[in-house]
Design a protein around this motif. Structure first.
Motif, PDB file in Angstrom:
ATOM      1  N   VAL A 238      46.674   8.374 -23.254  1.00 41.44           N
ATOM      2  CA  VAL A 238      45.609   8.449 -23.942  1.00 41.44           C
ATOM      3  C   VAL A 238      45.316   6.940 -24.501  1.00 41.44           C
ATOM      4  CG1 VAL A 238      44.909   9.273 -26.089  1.00 41.44           C
ATOM      5  CG2 VAL A 238      46.003  10.886 -24.580  1.00 41.44           C
ATOM      6  N   ALA A 239      46.442   6.284 -24.847  1.00 45.42           N
ATOM      7  CA  ALA A 239      46.288   4.825 -25.322  1.00 45.42           C
ATOM      8  C   ALA A 239      45.473   3.861 -24.283  1.00 45.42           C
ATOM      9  CB  ALA A 239      47.582   4.256 -25.705  1.00 45.42           C
ATOM     10  N   ALA A 240      45.840   4.085 -23.078  1.00 45.66           N
ATOM     11  CA  ALA A 240      45.203   3.285 -21.985  1.00 45.66           C
ATOM     12  C   ALA A 240      43.749   3.538 -21.672  1.00 45.66           C
ATOM     13  CB  ALA A 240      45.863   3.608 -20.672  1.00 45.66           C
ATOM     14  N   LEU A 241      43.491   4.929 -21.770  1.00 47.24           N
ATOM     15  CA  LEU A 241      42.038   5.478 -21.832  1.00 47.24           C
ATOM     16  C   LEU A 241      41.161   5.333 -22.748  1.00 47.24           C
ATOM     17  CD1 LEU A 241      42.528   9.234 -20.196  1.00 47.24           C
ATOM     18  CD2 LEU A 241      41.801   7.164 -19.077  1.00 47.24           C
ATOM     19  N   GLY A 242      41.863   4.601 -23.898  1.00 43.30           N
ATOM     20  CA  GLY A 242      41.122   4.323 -25.258  1.00 43.30           C
ATOM     21  C   GLY A 242      40.723   2.945 -25.316  1.00 43.30           C
ATOM     22  N   GLN A 243      41.217   2.194 -24.238  1.00 38.83           N
ATOM     23  CA  GLN A 243      40.635   0.688 -24.138  1.00 38.83           C
ATOM     24  C   GLN A 243      39.687   0.541 -23.103  1.00 38.83           C
ATOM     25  OE1 GLN A 243      42.238  -1.614 -26.087  1.00 38.83           O
ATOM     26  NE2 GLN A 243      43.208   0.205 -26.882  1.00 38.83           N
ATOM     27  N   PRO A 244      39.001  -0.589 -23.334  1.00 37.27           N
ATOM     28  CA  PRO A 244      37.662  -0.913 -22.350  1.00 37.27           C
ATOM     29  C   PRO A 244      38.410  -1.263 -20.767  1.00 37.27           C
ATOM     30  CG  PRO A 244      37.361  -2.200 -24.079  1.00 37.27           C
ATOM     31  CD  PRO A 244      38.888  -1.382 -24.453  1.00 37.27           C
TER      32      PRO A 244
ATOM     33  N   MET B  76      23.816   6.486 -32.196  1.00 43.55           N
ATOM     34  CA  MET B  76      24.989   7.191 -32.035  1.00 43.55           C
ATOM     35  C   MET B  76      24.543   8.656 -32.124  1.00 43.55           C
ATOM     36  SD  MET B  76      28.171   6.381 -31.602  1.00 43.55           S
ATOM     37  CE  MET B  76      29.034   7.789 -30.837  1.00 43.55           C
ATOM     38  N   ALA B  77      23.605   9.055 -33.000  1.00 40.71           N
ATOM     39  CA  ALA B  77      23.298  10.364 -32.880  1.00 40.71           C
ATOM     40  C   ALA B  77      22.902  11.255 -31.771  1.00 40.71           C
ATOM     41  CB  ALA B  77      22.338  10.609 -34.146  1.00 40.71           C
ATOM     42  N   ARG B  78      22.049  10.161 -31.070  1.00 43.51           N
ATOM     43  CA  ARG B  78      21.461  10.703 -29.929  1.00 43.51           C
ATOM     44  C   ARG B  78      22.527  10.618 -28.823  1.00 43.51           C
ATOM     45  NH1 ARG B  78      16.332   7.404 -27.541  1.00 43.51           N
ATOM     46  NH2 ARG B  78      15.549   7.801 -29.452  1.00 43.51           N
ATOM     47  N   VAL B  79      23.445   9.898 -28.635  1.00 43.76           N
ATOM     48  CA  VAL B  79      24.333   9.818 -27.970  1.00 43.76           C
ATOM     49  C   VAL B  79      25.270  11.125 -27.925  1.00 43.76           C
ATOM     50  CG1 VAL B  79      26.520   8.813 -26.873  1.00 43.76           C
ATOM     51  CG2 VAL B  79      24.755   7.300 -27.314  1.00 43.76           C
ATOM     52  N   LEU B  80      25.686  11.270 -29.289  1.00 42.80           N
ATOM     53  CA  LEU B  80      26.535  12.852 -29.421  1.00 42.80           C
ATOM     54  C   LEU B  80      26.054  14.029 -29.165  1.00 42.80           C
ATOM     55  CD1 LEU B  80      28.246  11.526 -32.822  1.00 42.80           C
ATOM     56  CD2 LEU B  80      29.253  11.525 -30.577  1.00 42.80           C
TER      57      LEU B  80
ATOM     58  N   ALA C 241      33.338   4.061 -30.527  1.00 38.58           N
ATOM     59  CA  ALA C 241      33.316   5.596 -31.155  1.00 38.58           C
ATOM     60  C   ALA C 241      33.900   6.498 -30.099  1.00 38.58           C
ATOM     61  CB  ALA C 241      31.980   5.627 -32.039  1.00 38.58           C
ATOM     62  N   LEU C 242      33.131   6.506 -29.046  1.00 40.16           N
ATOM     63  CA  LEU C 242      33.438   7.389 -28.090  1.00 40.16           C
ATOM     64  C   LEU C 242      34.815   7.434 -27.464  1.00 40.16           C
ATOM     65  CD1 LEU C 242      30.284   7.144 -25.922  1.00 40.16           C
ATOM     66  CD2 LEU C 242      30.500   8.833 -27.390  1.00 40.16           C
TER      67      LEU C 242
ATOM     68  N   ARG D 184      35.508   3.709 -18.912  1.00 39.83           N
ATOM     69  CA  ARG D 184      34.098   3.303 -18.714  1.00 39.83           C
ATOM     70  C   ARG D 184      33.124   4.373 -19.138  1.00 39.83           C
ATOM     71  NH1 ARG D 184      34.963  -0.959 -14.987  1.00 39.83           N
ATOM     72  NH2 ARG D 184      36.937  -0.477 -13.789  1.00 39.83           N
ATOM     73  N   SER D 185      33.554   5.489 -19.031  1.00 45.75           N
ATOM     74  CA  SER D 185      32.606   6.762 -19.506  1.00 45.75           C
ATOM     75  C   SER D 185      33.323   7.666 -20.401  1.00 45.75           C
ATOM     76  CB  SER D 185      32.134   7.316 -18.156  1.00 45.75           C
ATOM     77  OG  SER D 185      31.532   6.473 -17.337  1.00 45.75           O
ATOM     78  N   PRO D 186      33.650   7.048 -21.599  1.00 41.64           N
ATOM     79  CA  PRO D 186      34.542   8.101 -22.471  1.00 41.64           C
ATOM     80  C   PRO D 186      33.665   9.290 -22.954  1.00 41.64           C
ATOM     81  CG  PRO D 186      33.635   6.212 -23.790  1.00 41.64           C
ATOM     82  CD  PRO D 186      33.456   5.920 -22.155  1.00 41.64           C
ATOM     83  N   ASP D 187      32.192   9.401 -22.885  1.00 43.05           N
ATOM     84  CA  ASP D 187      31.709  10.491 -23.187  1.00 43.05           C
ATOM     85  C   ASP D 187      32.024  11.796 -22.114  1.00 43.05           C
ATOM     86  OD1 ASP D 187      30.245   8.605 -21.433  1.00 43.05           O
ATOM     87  OD2 ASP D 187      28.709  10.214 -21.324  1.00 43.05           O
TER      88      ASP D 187
END
Length: 360
Positions: free
Chosen positions: A79-85, A14-18, A53-54, A250-253
């Motif tokens: 925002v709620a929809a974007l927070g779902q897979p 997680m630290a590396r991703v962030l 987490a992302l 798919r790419s929340p980052d």
């Protein structure tokens, strides 16, 4: 693997991703290569933790403002929809099979699927089953493709014996959909500036049964080799490089990695690519411009600027063309003549498309 060890690895990953130095999926893949003793279950657990987490990260201020201006009272739902897979969608390969038969084949293999609400080709799976050993996938009867992406190919509406160009083909999902529509009768080209992306098309092409495809790695959008096709192409699809903010499920980052200046740079590139692709379209031919962005700057503004600068291209109504192509409830997918797909309204990735016919 013991939970304490797995927790430590999860914190390290997680630290590396962030740091957001690289796309999250690439960082996760590299981490797994560095830890080959991780089993499939542990990899799945760690990956799920990272992306959960992302998705929980807030949208940055500039993006929140832009999206609120787009959807108004629908912002919280978006925002709620974007927070779902994102769900796993398949496109049935019309060269090899029909949707009802494929749905039954999948069920026999233990994979539950339902028809997508809009695309006449689409199946939406329950969960995220592995498809590699599923006969329908292995034999090329289906291809993984978001329903929204399937609709882009339907907007192109290639006919048999047409010459068709997918100008920014990437890994070729829409290219393969176009080839299925053409029934292996015509000339189909897949262009991209990335040899790596076009290389990823090869195994998918082998499964598809499409035999009329030619690929070309472009140096840039004005590659001189394009000149031989100038004014000769019936259909050109430009699925342009963009911010990708329509794929946040798919790419929340991307929420953290994208900056306003990135959007401006993409807009400049999109204008150049669209103008270059337009030169290929023959009189009476069709040009389709698409993005997986949610932002007006990359979408409506780009289409309006092109229309103003290219009076020989007449805008076509997206809802009318989708309905003609057999898309259900096409008018609910479009706004002001453009295709406009939203995760919270249509359960697809965010997509935009505009289309024109060149005057005869």
């Amino acid at each position: 693997m013991h939970p304490p060890v797995l927790n430590d690895l999860g914190a390290t990953l997680m630290a590396r991703v962030l740091t957001f130095e690289h796309p999250a999926d690439a960082t996760v893949a590299q981490f797994f290569r560095e830890h080959p003793k991780l089993g499939a279950r542990d990899r799945h657990l760690l990956s799920d933790q990272v992306f959960h987490a992302l998705r929980a990260l807030p949208l940055p201020g500039w993006l929140e403002q832009a999206l609120r201006s787009e959807v108004g009272a629908g912002y919280e739902a978006l925002v709620a929809a974007l927070g779902q897979p994102a769900p796993l969608d398949l496109r049935v390969n019309g060269l090899k099979a029909k949707r009802p038969a494929v749905r039954q084949q999948l069920l026999a293999a233990g994979v539950e699927a339902a028809d997508t609400p809009y695309s006449p080709w689409g199946l939406r799976l329950q969960g995220k089953p592995s498809l590699r050993a599923v006969p329908a996938y292995r034999d090329g009867l289906v291809e993984v493709q978001d329903e929204g992406s399937q609709l882009l190919a339907l907007l192109v509406e290639p006919k048999r014996h047409d010459t068709v160009v997918d100008f920014c083909a990437g890994a070729g999902g829409k290219t393969l959909a176009l080839g299925a529509l053409m029934r292996n009768q015509g000339r189909l080209y897949a262009f991209d500036t990335s040899a790596h992306r076009l290389e990823a098309l090869k195994p998918r092409l082998a499964r598809s049964g499409i035999t009329d495809l030619q690929t070309m790695v472009l140096a840039h959008e004005r590659d001189e080799r394009l000149q031989r096709l100038a004014g000769k192409v019936d259909r050109v699809l430009v699925d342009a490089p963009c911010s990708g903010l329509g794929t946040l499920r798919r790419s929340p980052d991307l929420k953290a990695r994208r900056k306003p200046q990135d959007v401006a740079a993409f807009s400049d590139l999109q204008a150049r690519i669209l103008a270059a692709a337009a030169r290929l379209v023959k009189p009476g031919g069709r040009l389709v411009y698409a993005t997986c962005s949610l932002l007006r700057q990359e979408n409506e503004q780009m289409a309006e600027a092109f229309s103003a600068a290219h009076r020989d291209f007449v805008p076509l109504d997206a809802a009318e063309r989708l309905a003609h192509a057999g898309v259900a409830k096409a008018d609910t997918l479009c706004r002001s003549g453009y295709l406009r797909l939203w995760p919270h309204l249509h359960q697809t990735d965010g997509f935009f498309a505009a289309l024109w016919q060149r005057r005869p």
